[in-house]
Design a protein around this motif. Structure first.
Motif, mmCIF file in Angstrom:
data_model
loop_
_atom_site.group_PDB
_atom_site.id
_atom_site.type_symbol
_atom_site.label_atom_id
_atom_site.label_comp_id
_atom_site.label_asym_id
_atom_site.label_seq_id
_atom_site.Cartn_x
_atom_site.Cartn_y
_atom_site.Cartn_z
ATOM 1 N N GLN A 1 49.394 38.241 43.548
ATOM 2 C CA GLN A 1 48.383 39.076 44.225
ATOM 3 C C GLN A 1 48.435 38.865 45.748
ATOM 4 O O GLN A 1 48.340 39.816 46.514
ATOM 5 C CB GLN A 1 46.962 38.721 43.734
ATOM 6 N N GLN B 1 44.743 51.144 42.804
ATOM 7 C CA GLN B 1 43.449 50.542 42.443
ATOM 8 C C GLN B 1 43.129 50.753 40.964
ATOM 9 O O GLN B 1 42.536 49.873 40.320
ATOM 10 C CB GLN B 1 42.333 51.082 43.335
ATOM 11 N N GLU C 1 38.062 43.825 43.445
ATOM 12 C CA GLU C 1 38.914 45.024 43.392
ATOM 13 C C GLU C 1 38.065 46.305 43.315
ATOM 14 O O GLU C 1 38.473 47.339 43.815
ATOM 15 C CB GLU C 1 39.908 44.939 42.241
ATOM 16 N N GLU D 1 48.946 41.933 48.275
ATOM 17 C CA GLU D 1 47.946 42.307 49.286
ATOM 18 C C GLU D 1 48.537 42.220 50.686
ATOM 19 O O GLU D 1 48.224 43.051 51.548
ATOM 20 C CB GLU D 1 46.692 41.437 49.169
ATOM 21 N N GLU E 1 45.108 48.130 39.281
ATOM 22 C CA GLU E 1 44.548 46.805 39.559
ATOM 23 C C GLU E 1 43.353 46.543 38.639
ATOM 24 O O GLU E 1 43.289 45.512 37.970
ATOM 25 C CB GLU E 1 44.064 46.719 41.015
HETATM 26 FE FE LIG Z 1 44.249 44.493 45.229
#
Ligand SMILES: [Fe+2]
Ligand SMILES: [Fe+2]
Length: 173
Positions: A46, A127, A94, A50, A130
């Motif tokens: 992650q 998203q 998230e 990011e 995620e």
């Molecule tokens: Fe994220």
């Protein structure tokens, strides 16, 4: 040329992506120290994702002929209560990011900036992935409630995740 309010919004999102990376770094350290090496690996992937998002958005600002704005990255919380708490907080985080991304998409449309809108659509899809991915992990953690052994299976699974650069770039780009 990117309009001023979009430069501001994208710059804030660069900061938010780097904050996400930093938050997951804190979580990864916690998981590592708690003996969940697989979860630590998942969270570290992650961190890399990011960071890639932040850099990608930063490049979008530059490519559109504007100066990105930089600001402090705040300190993430580090008071976690176990592995379930970590993933609850990942999902919570998230969901907030999804809201930010939707706001950015709305702003791009309002400003009639379809290049930015198109750019941000990648994040709208990201998203969804995620939130779904973290939801799956939380469902497995819930199953482990009755069968704690499943936590080790899950941790091994999380240990298999590898980072794939979503925006590979060559020297020539
Ligand atoms: Fe994220
Ligand atoms: Fe992100």
């Amino acid at each position: 040329m990117l309009k001023k309010n979009l430069v501001k919004a994208f710059s804030e999102q660069v900061n938010a992506e780097y904050y996400s990376a930093y938050l997951y770094l804190v979580m990864s350290a916690y998981a590592d120290r708690a003996g969940f090496k697989g979860a630590a690996n998942w969270l570290f992937v992650q961190v890399q994702e990011e960071t890639a998002h932040g850099t990608h958005m930063y490049r979008h600002i530059l490519e559109r002929g504007a100066d990105p704005a930089f600001a402090d990255i705040k300190t993430p919380p580090s008071n976690f209560r176990g592995i379930k708490d970590i993933f609850d907080k990942v999902l919570e985080h998230e969901r907030l990011v999804t809201e930010r991304i939707n706001n950015l998409a709305s702003l791009a449309l309002r400003e009639n900036d379809h290049a930015s809108y198109n750019f941000i659509m990648w994040y709208v899809n990201e998203q969804t992935e995620e939130e779904a991915g973290v939801g799956d992990i939380l469902a497995k953690i819930a199953l482990a409630d009755k069968n704690p052994g499943l936590l080790f299976t899950l941790d091994a699974e999380l240990g298999n995740r590898t980072f794939v650069d979503p925006f590979p770039r060559t020297q020539a780009d």
